[in-house]
Design a protein around this motif. Sequence first.
Motif, mmCIF file in Angstrom:
data_model
loop_
_atom_site.group_PDB
_atom_site.id
_atom_site.type_symbol
_atom_site.label_atom_id
_atom_site.label_comp_id
_atom_site.label_asym_id
_atom_site.label_seq_id
_atom_site.Cartn_x
_atom_site.Cartn_y
_atom_site.Cartn_z
ATOM 1 N N PHE A 1 0.846 -1.202 0.000
ATOM 2 C CA PHE A 1 0.000 0.000 0.000
ATOM 3 C C PHE A 1 0.876 1.244 0.000
ATOM 4 O O PHE A 1 1.800 1.361 0.815
ATOM 5 C CB PHE A 1 -0.905 0.030 1.240
ATOM 6 N N ALA B 1 16.299 18.289 5.892
ATOM 7 C CA ALA B 1 17.210 18.484 4.756
ATOM 8 C C ALA B 1 16.507 19.285 3.674
ATOM 9 O O ALA B 1 15.268 19.280 3.585
ATOM 10 C CB ALA B 1 17.617 17.124 4.193
ATOM 11 N N ALA C 1 7.101 -0.453 6.111
ATOM 12 C CA ALA C 1 8.147 0.276 5.379
ATOM 13 C C ALA C 1 7.660 1.701 5.165
ATOM 14 O O ALA C 1 7.789 2.268 4.091
ATOM 15 C CB ALA C 1 8.416 -0.420 4.049
ATOM 16 N N LEU D 1 2.960 4.061 12.246
ATOM 17 C CA LEU D 1 2.428 2.695 12.381
ATOM 18 C C LEU D 1 3.321 1.835 13.273
ATOM 19 O O LEU D 1 2.834 0.936 13.955
ATOM 20 C CB LEU D 1 2.250 2.058 11.000
ATOM 21 N N ARG E 1 8.570 8.347 9.477
ATOM 22 C CA ARG E 1 7.565 8.922 10.376
ATOM 23 C C ARG E 1 7.265 8.087 11.619
ATOM 24 O O ARG E 1 7.025 8.605 12.690
ATOM 25 C CB ARG E 1 6.273 9.211 9.607
ATOM 26 N N VAL F 1 20.082 3.027 8.292
ATOM 27 C CA VAL F 1 20.757 3.927 7.340
ATOM 28 C C VAL F 1 22.230 4.000 7.733
ATOM 29 O O VAL F 1 22.591 3.657 8.852
ATOM 30 C CB VAL F 1 20.158 5.354 7.374
ATOM 31 N N GLN G 1 17.133 20.510 -0.653
ATOM 32 C CA GLN G 1 17.945 20.259 -1.829
ATOM 33 C C GLN G 1 17.415 21.063 -3.012
ATOM 34 O O GLN G 1 16.204 21.199 -3.171
ATOM 35 C CB GLN G 1 17.826 18.761 -2.124
ATOM 36 N N ASP H 1 13.929 2.997 6.526
ATOM 37 C CA ASP H 1 13.946 4.155 7.433
ATOM 38 C C ASP H 1 13.024 3.950 8.632
ATOM 39 O O ASP H 1 13.268 4.508 9.705
ATOM 40 C CB ASP H 1 13.490 5.431 6.680
HETATM 41 C C1 LIG Z 1 17.499 15.002 1.063
HETATM 42 C C2 LIG Z 1 17.754 13.530 1.141
HETATM 43 C C3 LIG Z 1 18.755 12.967 0.355
HETATM 44 C C4 LIG Z 1 19.019 11.585 0.433
HETATM 45 N N1 LIG Z 1 19.981 11.061 -0.367
HETATM 46 C C5 LIG Z 1 20.234 9.734 -0.331
HETATM 47 C C6 LIG Z 1 21.197 9.162 -1.199
HETATM 48 O O1 LIG Z 1 21.831 9.862 -1.993
HETATM 49 N N2 LIG Z 1 21.411 7.817 -1.132
HETATM 50 C C7 LIG Z 1 20.707 7.020 -0.253
HETATM 51 O O2 LIG Z 1 20.945 5.807 -0.204
HETATM 52 N N3 LIG Z 1 19.778 7.537 0.569
HETATM 53 C C8 LIG Z 1 19.517 8.867 0.542
HETATM 54 N N4 LIG Z 1 18.560 9.399 1.360
HETATM 55 C C9 LIG Z 1 17.847 8.503 2.292
HETATM 56 C C10 LIG Z 1 16.825 7.681 1.526
HETATM 57 O O3 LIG Z 1 15.983 8.529 0.785
HETATM 58 C C11 LIG Z 1 16.022 6.823 2.495
HETATM 59 O O4 LIG Z 1 16.908 6.126 3.348
HETATM 60 C C12 LIG Z 1 15.144 5.822 1.747
HETATM 61 O O5 LIG Z 1 14.215 6.491 0.930
HETATM 62 C C13 LIG Z 1 14.426 4.922 2.730
HETATM 63 O O6 LIG Z 1 13.589 4.049 2.013
HETATM 64 P P1 LIG Z 1 12.269 3.473 2.682
HETATM 65 O O7 LIG Z 1 11.661 2.574 1.689
HETATM 66 O O8 LIG Z 1 12.573 2.950 4.038
HETATM 67 O O9 LIG Z 1 11.343 4.756 2.957
HETATM 68 P P2 LIG Z 1 10.757 5.819 1.948
HETATM 69 O O10 LIG Z 1 11.561 5.901 0.719
HETATM 70 O O11 LIG Z 1 10.577 7.051 2.743
HETATM 71 O O12 LIG Z 1 9.343 5.220 1.558
HETATM 72 C C14 LIG Z 1 8.273 5.154 2.475
HETATM 73 C C15 LIG Z 1 6.988 5.142 1.683
HETATM 74 O O13 LIG Z 1 5.903 4.828 2.549
HETATM 75 C C16 LIG Z 1 4.792 5.616 2.190
HETATM 76 N N5 LIG Z 1 3.921 5.667 3.365
HETATM 77 C C17 LIG Z 1 4.216 6.187 4.584
HETATM 78 N N6 LIG Z 1 3.176 6.002 5.436
HETATM 79 C C18 LIG Z 1 2.214 5.348 4.738
HETATM 80 C C19 LIG Z 1 0.917 4.878 5.085
HETATM 81 N N7 LIG Z 1 0.422 5.025 6.323
HETATM 82 N N8 LIG Z 1 0.170 4.263 4.130
HETATM 83 C C20 LIG Z 1 0.672 4.094 2.874
HETATM 84 N N9 LIG Z 1 1.894 4.539 2.481
HETATM 85 C C21 LIG Z 1 2.662 5.148 3.412
HETATM 86 C C22 LIG Z 1 5.419 6.952 1.796
HETATM 87 O O14 LIG Z 1 4.563 7.705 0.977
HETATM 88 C C23 LIG Z 1 6.673 6.491 1.064
HETATM 89 O O15 LIG Z 1 6.450 6.325 -0.313
HETATM 90 C C24 LIG Z 1 18.268 10.766 1.304
HETATM 91 C C25 LIG Z 1 17.253 11.334 2.082
HETATM 92 C C26 LIG Z 1 16.993 12.699 1.996
HETATM 93 C C27 LIG Z 1 15.903 13.295 2.839
#
Ligand SMILES: Cc1cc2nc3c(=O)[nH]c(=O)nc-3n(C[C@H](O)[C@H](O)[C@H](O)COP(=O)(O)OP(=O)(O)OC[C@H]3O[C@@H](n4cnc5c(N)ncnc54)[C@H](O)[C@@H]3O)c2cc1C
Length: 404
Positions: A34, A178, A154, A161, A158, A282, A180, A277
């Motif tokens: 989702f 951050a 995932a 959950l 935030r 990380v 950019q 995250d």
């Molecule tokens: C400015 C910036 C630069 C970065 N640069 C790098 C980089 O160069 N290289 C690198 O490796 N990492 C980088 N990162 C870190 C990287 O973006 C994160 O570590 C990565 O996106 C984590 O992946 P994830 O799948 O855990 O979470 P996310 O990518 O945050 O995905 C979480 C998803 O869950 C969805 N979601 C949340 N709550 C709900 C809900 N209740 N119902 C349905 N959907 C929901 C969100 O919409 C989102 O799409 C950077 C971060 C930032 C802020």
Amino acid sequence: MKQSHYDVSVVGAGPAGLIAAEKIASEGNSVVVFEEHQRIGEPDHCAGLLSTSGLQALELSPPKGMIQNHVLGARLFSPSGDHITIERGKREALVIHRPRFDSWLGELAKGAGATIETSVKVVDVGKDESGNRMLSLRRATESTRISSSIIVNAEGHRGILSTKLGIPTVPRKSKFPAYQFEVEDADVEDDFVEMYFGRQVAPGFFAWLIPLGNGKARIGLAAKDQPRKRLEGIMRFHKGLKDKLQNATISRGFGGVVLLGMPVSPTYAERALAVGDAAGIVKPTTGGGVIFGGVASRVAGRIVNEALKKNDYSTEMLQKYDSGWRSLLINDLRSMNFTHRILSSLADKGLNSLFRDIRDLDLISTIRKEGNMDMQGRVIGRLLTQPIALLAGLKAIRYFCSIP
Ligand SMILES: Cc1cc2nc3c(=O)[nH]c(=O)nc-3n(C[C@H](O)[C@H](O)[C@H](O)COP(=O)(O)OP(=O)(O)OC[C@H]3O[C@@H](n4cnc5c(N)ncnc54)[C@H](O)[C@@H]3O)c2cc1C
């Protein structure tokens, strides 16, 4: 008609959720992902820098269409403007277009059999009488509930959950705002990423300049507060950056939250796992989470498959996820966290002294020889056993300040 029960529900279609979903679906299990946004990967918040070795470890070869650049290494700038260059004569990293990368991961997950539902927000989680996990979903026109044997959370940084599931969340002090910009017509080297350190630049973190080729670049910064204001300030006044950017125009700007520090513990609860995250997995030196999060998500996928096969959803079974990813990453995470804490507690004079000694005492050759963009524990360990490096560290530590 939509299914009302899945073996596994994944909350969030970021890299961590999609990599886990692909692994789970590839063994024939029913998986739904989702995503609250309409399109996977949007809104974008990433610098897009991924090591080639990390992608290999995840068995991912992103197609050309999403690769914006290949870089040889990094130039690290001290507060006084000195720099050291880390490169090993090979392409160390790719710069990727994150929204395209994430939607490609979505295609891989779908190809393996996962269902992906966008514009669906998971608003609550609970349990039914048989122990299954229940998810309350909000769509544009209706609210529904579905059940699943296991939830993979995932949701990103935030942690809403996670709290409901009984999994610890990343503490506020580990979250750095951050900001950019993407710029055009900048005077940047295409082969090197640049990192700028110093309390005047980005207290607690650093600023980055990532070339995208043809004068395009991402320039960003994370800090304890006011990242956009600080970024605009260094673009106008930083003596190393302002010349590079004097003819540049901004094409877009976007914010986000970078995580630092160590992952949460534990990363599982009753019939639930946290990945990426959401679990704080990380690199503590840079906040990069795609590779380490991906490594842990693959472990999550393997353990969930084992649980489904054995029909065993006990916490003892899910604990194997926690111990599995820790055995792969924890030593590097600890070393990187230690290094980050030392660096971020040095005053600018201390950083200047360290940069000078790294160059003058040729510590850079150890970094070049032993360094790895992701698994930084080995090079940190090597440096800590060199008396000359310890001396440089002690000299710098004279300029210890409180952590910002
Ligand atoms: C400015 C910036 C630069 C970065 N640069 C790098 C980089 O160069 N290289 C690198 O490796 N990492 C980088 N990162 C870190 C990287 O973006 C994160 O570590 C990565 O996106 C984590 O992946 P994830 O799948 O855990 O979470 P996310 O990518 O945050 O995905 C979480 C998803 O869950 C969805 N979601 C949340 N709550 C709900 C809900 N209740 N119902 C349905 N959907 C929901 C969100 O919409 C989102 O799409 C950077 C971060 C930032 C802020």
